[in-house]
Motif scaffolding. Structure first.
Motif, PDB file in Angstrom:
ATOM      1  N   GLN A 202       9.424   5.125  12.649  1.00  0.00           N
ATOM      2  CA  GLN A 202       8.437   3.824  12.410  1.00  0.00           C
ATOM      3  C   GLN A 202       8.629   3.438  11.120  1.00  0.00           C
ATOM      4  OE1 GLN A 202       6.712   2.738  15.021  1.00  0.00           O
ATOM      5  NE2 GLN A 202       6.227   0.768  14.223  1.00  0.00           N
ATOM      6  N   ALA A 203       8.961   2.520  10.682  1.00  0.00           N
ATOM      7  CA  ALA A 203       8.708   1.969   9.302  1.00  0.00           C
ATOM      8  C   ALA A 203       7.268   1.555   9.078  1.00  0.00           C
ATOM      9  CB  ALA A 203       9.885   1.045   8.708  1.00  0.00           C
ATOM     10  N   SER A 204       7.024   1.274   8.499  1.00  0.00           N
ATOM     11  CA  SER A 204       5.326  -0.268   8.177  1.00  0.00           C
ATOM     12  C   SER A 204       5.239   0.285   6.558  1.00  0.00           C
ATOM     13  CB  SER A 204       4.380   0.927   8.376  1.00  0.00           C
ATOM     14  OG  SER A 204       4.603   2.411   7.686  1.00  0.00           O
ATOM     15  N   GLY A 205       4.868  -0.464   6.144  1.00  0.00           N
ATOM     16  CA  GLY A 205       4.633  -0.580   4.277  1.00  0.00           C
ATOM     17  C   GLY A 205       5.371  -2.006   4.065  1.00  0.00           C
ATOM     18  N   GLY A 206       5.222  -3.061   4.901  1.00  0.00           N
ATOM     19  CA  GLY A 206       5.774  -4.243   4.583  1.00  0.00           C
ATOM     20  C   GLY A 206       4.730  -5.698   4.176  1.00  0.00           C
ATOM     21  N   GLY A 207       5.396  -6.427   3.617  1.00  0.00           N
ATOM     22  CA  GLY A 207       4.179  -6.979   2.847  1.00  0.00           C
ATOM     23  C   GLY A 207       5.141  -8.184   2.118  1.00  0.00           C
ATOM     24  N   LEU A 208       3.520  -8.816   1.873  1.00  0.00           N
ATOM     25  CA  LEU A 208       4.190  -9.950   0.473  1.00  0.00           C
ATOM     26  C   LEU A 208       3.718  -9.845  -0.594  1.00  0.00           C
ATOM     27  CD1 LEU A 208       4.922 -12.646  -0.170  1.00  0.00           C
ATOM     28  CD2 LEU A 208       2.797 -13.925   0.730  1.00  0.00           C
ATOM     29  N   VAL A 209       4.347  -9.681  -1.478  1.00  0.00           N
ATOM     30  CA  VAL A 209       3.897  -9.552  -3.623  1.00  0.00           C
ATOM     31  C   VAL A 209       4.309  -9.923  -4.272  1.00  0.00           C
ATOM     32  CG1 VAL A 209       5.749  -7.378  -2.986  1.00  0.00           C
ATOM     33  CG2 VAL A 209       4.123  -7.192  -4.494  1.00  0.00           C
ATOM     34  N   GLN A 210       3.732 -10.145  -4.910  1.00  0.00           N
ATOM     35  CA  GLN A 210       4.475 -11.149  -6.033  1.00  0.00           C
ATOM     36  C   GLN A 210       5.959 -10.582  -6.795  1.00  0.00           C
ATOM     37  OE1 GLN A 210       1.267 -12.463  -8.531  1.00  0.00           O
ATOM     38  NE2 GLN A 210       0.706 -14.056  -7.641  1.00  0.00           N
ATOM     39  N   ALA A 211       6.747 -11.107  -7.556  1.00  0.00           N
ATOM     40  CA  ALA A 211       7.101 -10.230  -8.299  1.00  0.00           C
ATOM     41  C   ALA A 211       6.687  -9.576  -9.336  1.00  0.00           C
ATOM     42  CB  ALA A 211       8.406 -11.581  -9.070  1.00  0.00           C
TER      43      ALA A 211
END
Length: 121
Positions: A4-13
């Protein structure tokens, strides 16, 4: 092995994210765990791997020096710390379990479901 992979999201460069891969089922420590990613319209590519013992790590040239893979066998988990993120790191990230240790893509037997990482420029 279920992953189970988790922790992704939207982040600035330039920002950071930490992905987690939680494993259950058969003996986690018998497998090397690798991270892969797939961007839209592109083939899936190898990102990083940690050996079954945790003693060796391998990275794609594109992430070397920015990403760090680690494991916690007590928690049956592998982590991918991603720093200095770039727009080109945007992809769905997958973790996978491989019965063999190697420095690259390998032949994983088990795959997690993926987590989306989006880096805005």
């Amino acid at each position: 092995v279920q992953l189970q992979a988790s922790g992704g999201g939207l982040v600035q460069a330039g920002g950071s994210l930490r992905l987690s891969c939680a494993a259950s089922g058969r003996t986690f420590s018998s497998y090397s765990i690798a991270w892969f990613r797939q961007a839209p319209g592109k083939e899936r590519e190898f990102v990083a791997r940690i050996s079954s013992s945790g003693g060796s790590t391998y990275y794609a040239d594109s992430v070397k020096g920015r990403f760090t893979v680690s494991s916690d066998n007590a928690k049956n988990s592998v982590y991918l710390q991603m720093n200095s993120l770039k727009a080109e790191d945007t992809a769905v990230y997958y973790c996978a379990a491989d019965p063999f240790d190697c420095s690259g893509y390998g032949s994983p037997d088990y795959w997690g479901q993926g987590t989306q990482v989006t880096v805005s420029s």
